[in-house]
Design an enzyme around this catalytic site. Structure first.
Site, PDB file in Angstrom:
ATOM      1  CB  ALA A 215      -0.904  -0.003   1.225  1.00 30.64           C
ATOM      2  CG  ASN A 216      -0.115   4.669  -1.748  1.00 28.91           C
ATOM      3  OD1 ASN A 216      -0.912   5.438  -1.223  1.00 28.91           O
ATOM      4  ND2 ASN A 216      -0.373   4.051  -2.899  1.00 28.91           N
ATOM      5  NE  ARG A 217       4.800   6.862   4.619  1.00 26.84           N
ATOM      6  CZ  ARG A 217       5.064   6.125   5.687  1.00 26.84           C
ATOM      7  NH1 ARG A 217       4.154   6.013   6.637  1.00 26.84           N
ATOM      8  NH2 ARG A 217       6.220   5.522   5.823  1.00 26.84           N
TER       9      ARG A 217
END
Ligand code: PMT
Length: 408
Positions: A215-217
């Site tokens: 995932a990412n932020r």
């Protein structure tokens, strides 16, 4: 300072989060706000009027039938003298009273007589927030023009309780108050009636095994702000959202997805559209073979290899489609050579416009765009670029939607 000299009436209702109202008063005053407070009976069970009074340096009002308070200030004048009214924390019970126009104590009477912008920051147990009765009350209040901030998702004060119901942090409420006081009036928003707008937001999650993912932020805040403004401007909005902890704006079609492939399919299914704004932070790669069972740690020192494949490029695919929207806006999330990379993305993907932002976190010298409330963007088109000063994501959305409304 936006709040300098502004009169803010803060209504504090009963709940464990009432203690945060003390910090909120401090924060509002730091920014020049002049604060008057009204407390409900319930609020006084959690924090004392003396603490509130000491922090706001104004008498605290709590009694509709107190002759001195009513004579000196009066419940009608409390609202008339204010530039903005904030209810924080707003309990489930108080929301219900507001939604039904009850006025049996000073706080509810003030709100019924109020003619100023009203910002409500709810805080309650997640089951209370999710209860159909509270949902109805919130819908009613939104329809009445009340602005909401939060509640947030996370651990609750009660042991073993988590979910959506936490009061927003005082600084987040202050930011919302500033936004409200500087926001253009609805009538100033661009007109997009009759236009269909497709927006992607948030991250994608690419599974590794049944419990892990890449995932990412991205929080989805920028995309959701865009969706909200487009709805306010009268457009028919489809919001395709990766997994986020945000309440969707009212009045749009929400399609929730997990992976890039699902997002691509949802985008295709949502066509035709007049405008597409691709604010999602789509994972560039996915795991080749998702394990059906949780991958075991193995021997000490052993590192399980992950084989990745490139995900479909949704923006590029959309731009090449026969029924491509007339206006396609991509974003570019960069940590270096922002404009240079954005220009390359503009031509490589075939978008009409790229909104470039520096996504370096604060620890790497950025402003913390991913997950934060503010952004600094550069609008890149084939004709050149325009750099905007730092502003809230909401203001970026308003300005961008204004540009799009002029172009469509
Ligand atoms: O969600 P927030 O916390 O509010 O943060 C906002 C944001 C930083 C996520 C947002 O402002 C932003 O920059 N979104 C785009 C993030 C991104 O993935 O950028 P990119 O440079 O990797 O991709 C360029 C464009 O192609 C984007 O429009 C992206 O949606 C799109 N893309 C990327 C990869 C892919 N496989 N498919 C795509 O469509």
């Amino acid at each position: 300072m936006v709040l300098n000299g502004k009169n803010i009436l803060l209504v504090i209702t009963g709940g464990i989060a009432a203690y945060k109202a003390l910090d909120l008063i401090r924060r509002l005053r730091e920014r020049g706000g002049v604060i008057r407070c009204v407390m409900t009976k319930g609020a006084k069970e959690f924090i004392t009027p003396l603490s509130v009074q000491a922090l706001c340096e104004n008498p605290v009002m709590d009694d509709l039938f107190n002759l001195t308070q009513e004579d000196e200030i009066g419940h009608i004048r409390l609202s008339r003298a204010a530039d903005l009214v904030i209810v924080a924390p707003a309990s489930a019970d108080f929301l219900a009273k507001m939604a039904h126009g009850l006025a049996d104590d000073l706080a509810s009477a003030v709100l019924l007589a109020n003619n100023k912008p009203l910002l409500v920051a709810p805080a309650m147990n997640p089951h209370m927030w999710a209860h159909p009765a509270t949902r109805r009350n919130v819908e009613q209040l939104k329809g009445d023009g009340v602005f909401f901030i939060g509640p947030e998702t996370g651990e609750m004060a009660e042991r073993n309780e988590a979910g959506t119901g936490r009061l927003s942090e005082p600084l987040t409420i202050v930011q919302a108050a500033e936004d409200l006081l500087t926001a253009p009036k609805r009538s100033c928003l661009p007109k997009l009636e009759g236009k269909k707008i497709l927006i992607t937001a948030g991250p994608t999650h690419e599974p590794i095994d049944p419990v892990r993912y890449i995932a990412n932020r991205s929080s989805g805040k920028q995309g959701y702000a865009l969706a909200e403004v487009c709805v306010e401007a009268g457009a028919a909005v489809t919001l395709i959202s990766g997994p986020v902890n945000l309440a969707p704006p009212d009045g749009l079609v929400l399609k929730k997805v997990e992976t890039a492939s699902e997002m691509l399919q949802a985008v295709k299914d949502s066509l035709p559209a007049d405008i597409a704004i691709m604010a999602a932070a789509v994972a560039d790669w996915r795991v080749d073979k998702v394990a059906m069972d949780k991958i075991k740690k193995g021997e000490e020192g052993y590192v399980a290899p992950l084989f990745l494949s490139e995900n479909p490029d949704i923006l590029k695919t959309l731009c090449a489609m026969e029924n491509r929207p007339s206006l396609v806006v991509g974003f570019a999330a960069e940590t270096e050579k922002i404009l240079e990379y954005a220009q390359i993305k503009l031509s490589k993907k075939g978008a009409d416009m790229i909104v470039a932002n520096n996504v370096a976190p604060k620890s790497f010298g950025g402003i913390g765009v991913m997950g934060g409330d503010r952004n600094i963007v550069h609008l890149v088109t084939a004709d050149g670029h325009e750099s905007w000063k730092e502003m809230t994501k909401n203001d970026v959305a308003k300005r961008l939607v204004t540009v799009l409304a002029e172009k469509i």
